[in-house]
Design an enzyme around this catalytic site. Structure first.
Site, PDB file in Angstrom:
ATOM      1  N   GLY A   1      -1.691 -30.718   7.357  1.00 28.00           N
ATOM      2  CA  GLY A   1      -1.231 -32.095   7.556  1.00 28.00           C
ATOM      3  C   GLY A   1       0.280 -32.164   7.526  1.00 28.00           C
TER       4      GLY A   1
ATOM      5  N   TYR B   1      -1.859 -28.639  -5.641  1.00 30.79           N
ATOM      6  CA  TYR B   1      -2.845 -27.940  -4.807  1.00 30.79           C
ATOM      7  C   TYR B   1      -4.121 -27.772  -5.615  1.00 30.79           C
ATOM      8  CZ  TYR B   1      -4.132 -24.685  -1.026  1.00 30.79           C
ATOM      9  OH  TYR B   1      -4.707 -24.088   0.069  1.00 30.79           O
TER      10      TYR B   1
ATOM     11  N   ARG C   1       6.080 -30.363  18.798  1.00 29.46           N
ATOM     12  CA  ARG C   1       7.117 -31.391  18.758  1.00 29.46           C
ATOM     13  C   ARG C   1       8.177 -31.088  19.803  1.00 29.46           C
ATOM     14  NH1 ARG C   1      10.290 -30.712  14.879  1.00 29.46           N
ATOM     15  NH2 ARG C   1       9.018 -29.172  13.777  1.00 29.46           N
TER      16      ARG C   1
ATOM     17  N   PHE D   1     -11.144 -27.508   7.468  1.00 29.10           N
ATOM     18  CA  PHE D   1     -11.345 -26.086   7.221  1.00 29.10           C
ATOM     19  C   PHE D   1     -10.343 -25.608   6.188  1.00 29.10           C
ATOM     20  CE2 PHE D   1     -10.701 -21.576   7.654  1.00 29.10           C
ATOM     21  CZ  PHE D   1     -12.013 -21.145   7.560  1.00 29.10           C
TER      22      PHE D   1
ATOM     23  N   ASN E   1       2.977 -24.088  17.372  1.00 30.07           N
ATOM     24  CA  ASN E   1       3.944 -23.042  17.025  1.00 30.07           C
ATOM     25  C   ASN E   1       3.865 -22.618  15.563  1.00 30.07           C
ATOM     26  OD1 ASN E   1       4.829 -25.684  16.563  1.00 30.07           O
ATOM     27  ND2 ASN E   1       6.887 -24.938  16.110  1.00 30.07           N
ATOM     28  N   SER E   2       2.935 -23.206  14.806  1.00 27.84           N
ATOM     29  CA  SER E   2       2.754 -22.753  13.423  1.00 27.84           C
ATOM     30  C   SER E   2       2.146 -21.354  13.437  1.00 27.84           C
ATOM     31  CB  SER E   2       1.818 -23.714  12.692  1.00 27.84           C
ATOM     32  OG  SER E   2       0.503 -23.576  13.184  1.00 27.84           O
TER      33      SER E   2
ATOM     34  N   ASN F   1      -3.395 -17.099   7.532  1.00 26.21           N
ATOM     35  CA  ASN F   1      -3.249 -17.781   8.824  1.00 26.21           C
ATOM     36  C   ASN F   1      -4.150 -17.262   9.941  1.00 26.21           C
ATOM     37  OD1 ASN F   1      -1.383 -19.630   7.803  1.00 26.21           O
ATOM     38  ND2 ASN F   1       0.273 -18.155   8.016  1.00 26.21           N
TER      39      ASN F   1
END
Lengths: 388, 388
Positions: free
Chosen positions: B291, B81, B217, B314, B194-195, B168
């Site tokens: 991703g 990261y 999905r 972003f 749904n995240s 989030n």
């Protein structure tokens, strides 16, 4: 009645007229036309129309000097380009039309004004003009068109530079000035550097004091190509194979003095893009104007999120739609002042002596050759006028 | 000397101290730490440090209430990261350090102030604060840190909403407000709906009067999932399989009243993107924040040139760097006002009674389970304090 000056061979069907006034459809002399979309070598025919009438109010008559063939023109004929031409009939002020639409091919062109209608004060006989209306049909010897479809050409321009100014150098200029406010001495990266746009980018950047990293495909005569690009003002020319060189980033940093590169101009696409993006700094713009590889651009998620790369597109056609006539004229004057080298080109003459069938055969041969990649240079049509 | 309250098993090497003052390294009670990058289940250990000293000038002591595990935290531990934590030693004001760097894992967290140093007037004992410094190490029971590393939490927030607000919902809020100025009733598209970000997008859009097309999905319990997203305020929920439906565009047009969609939020990437882009209008923004497919985004050249789609990224971390503390506080207050539903979550307690070896085993088990995808919900650590 509709008269051809020369007999029309059966395989070149003349447009069938449903109703018309005797002058309204006399809109071209010889023109390269098509009735259906398809491969240019299949669907294009040369057709000679009667002598043009004097221009109506607010219209002008023009004679074409040079009419470039751009890759997008082929896509338009194939029917796969978002800009669609209007059929010839739709131009007729009295609403008369052919049974099936007829399109004159070509988008870009340099012409000379031969007559002006009443109410036209901006132009006079002898003025050199370029077509600013999109997809007005320029592969022709002469047309009668609304005066607002053209704009005058600065005197400094050679015929070749004037004929080719509205697409490629304009694209190059706007991409260099729209997305990033480049500072003196700043570096940019471009691929497809030997394309018409690429060569204009090199020259415009040079005149502005910006530096260019230029990438081209490797090829047998690559040194000749590099020499040509250096002569135009390129600072560094490399091949895509050089992108595999692990020291490339360091080489780039040495050139730029470690200043982040903020602009990549992309006319190619495909899998070279992530490697080129690796040369850029955070927040850089990747501006796409073409896709010669016919491959999509594989955009790495990390380049978007962590590196803040912005992937944008540029389309000169949209620029024309969104900008005023004054802005166009400023752009053309600016490009004239820059005195760019003429693009490598070849003029293909469609001779006045030859009949439509012969000229059609030349056109078909030309597009067969082009589709085989036998023209590395820009082709400019010179459609001679059978009525001269 | 460095003392553990309980014997350190051989496999949990204690940090070796080269030189130190007796108070400067007393920076955590129990913390989940690592010395080398790697898989969390391999490299994380729980370590108990001595009791914290009173906070120095401009510092505060805090006790963590809840410490979320975000996917990015795992990437940080893996070393893949772009944000890197500072090693624990580098925080020490006197320059003392361990022989090898020691990192406390975790980026996000809710804590309670337990003591304030001299010169700290913004906070008092009992205040609830969230960590605003990046990668400060939040998977711990207690720390002593500079006061400027935190900001106070609005009272309306539940502990779970406060603990999870900085990543989030902040990402969701900023993506909806930064790229396109959405009008009332305007539609947006998102994938990965749904995240945690996706669920926040649905709720924030709902409160703002914007409409959401949500893609997820397909899965055995997809109807349950859809029902949950509808209950949050989703307007339409579809699966990626629905993208193959030839009538989808018409369905979308019916919903939007043929108004072009200008924003696609992408947390997934991969080959679904071109189909989602097909639902957008000209000039739309595709904003990527994740991703999950681990595939690049295949960007069609035509979408850039002719459709003027802008592909942007972003990153909330960059937003924090580029914005003031006031802007952060405004953002948090705004999100508190919106009263979002708590994300589906599970609190995993690391019990105070257990020794470091036992807690380390719990941590390793947790990350093995997570890597197998056995947690569909957000996991919040509750690191209980062995010194309590």
């Amino acid at each position: 009645m509709f008269r051809h000056k020369q007999p029309t061979p059966a395989r070149l069907r003349s447009p069938r007229i449903s109703h018309f006034s005797s002058t309204s459809f006399l809109l071209a002399h010889r023109a390269v036309v098509y009735r259906h979309n398809g491969q240019p070598s299949d669907v294009l025919t040369a057709t000679t129309f009667p002598t043009l009438p004097p221009p109506r109010q607010h219209w002008i008559n023009i004679k074409y000097i040079l009419s470039p063939i751009n890759p997008a023109d082929i896509n338009v004929i194939e029917g796969v380009y978002p800009s669609k031409p209007s059929p010839l009939s739709s131009w007729w002020p009295d609403g008369s039309h052919f049974d099936e639409p007829l399109f004159v091919a070509g988008n870009e062109g340099l012409a000379e004004v031969t007559a002006v209608g009443s109410g036209v004060h901006e132009y006079k006989k002898g003025d050199r003009v370029v077509l600013t209306a999109q997809q007005s049909g320029t592969w022709a010897s002469a047309r009668t068109i609304p005066a607002q479809f053209v704009t005058k050409v600065p005197e400094e321009f050679s015929d070749v530079n004037a004929a080719t100014v509205t697409v490629n150098p304009s694209t190059a200029y706007n991409m260099l000035h729209t997305f990033v406010k480049l500072e003196a001495g700043e570096w940019i990266v471009q691929n497809g550097a030997n394309s018409a746009v690429g060569q204009a980018v090199i020259q415009i950047a040079k005149r502005r004091g910006w530096k260019t990293f230029n990438f081209v495909r490797n090829r047998p005569d690559v040194d000749l190509l590099k020499a040509r690009l250096y002569s135009l003002g390129a600072d560094v020319v490399m091949t895509y194979e050089d992108l595999a060189d692990k020291t490339l980033r360091d080489q780039v940093k040495t050139h730029t003095g470690n200043k982040p590169i903020r602009l990549l101009l992309n006319g190619v696409g495909g899998k070279i893009i992530p490697r080129l993006v690796g040369l850029l700094g955070s927040g850089a713009n990747v501006v796409t104007y073409g896709g010669m590889s016919k491959e999509p651009i594989p955009v790495a998620t990390s380049s978007l999120i962590f590196k803040d790369i912005q992937y944008r597109g540029f389309w000169q056609t949209r620029w024309y739609k969104e900008n005023t006539l004054e802005a166009r004229q400023d752009l053309m004057r600016e490009l004239a002042r820059m005195n760019l080298q003429e693009p490598e080109h070849e003029v293909v003459t469609l001779p006045r002596e030859e009949n439509d069938e012969g000229v059609t055969r030349r056109v078909k041969d030309l597009f067969v050759k082009m589709s085989k990649g036998q023209y590395g240079r820009k082709v400019l049509l010179k459609v001679e006028d059978p009525h001269d």
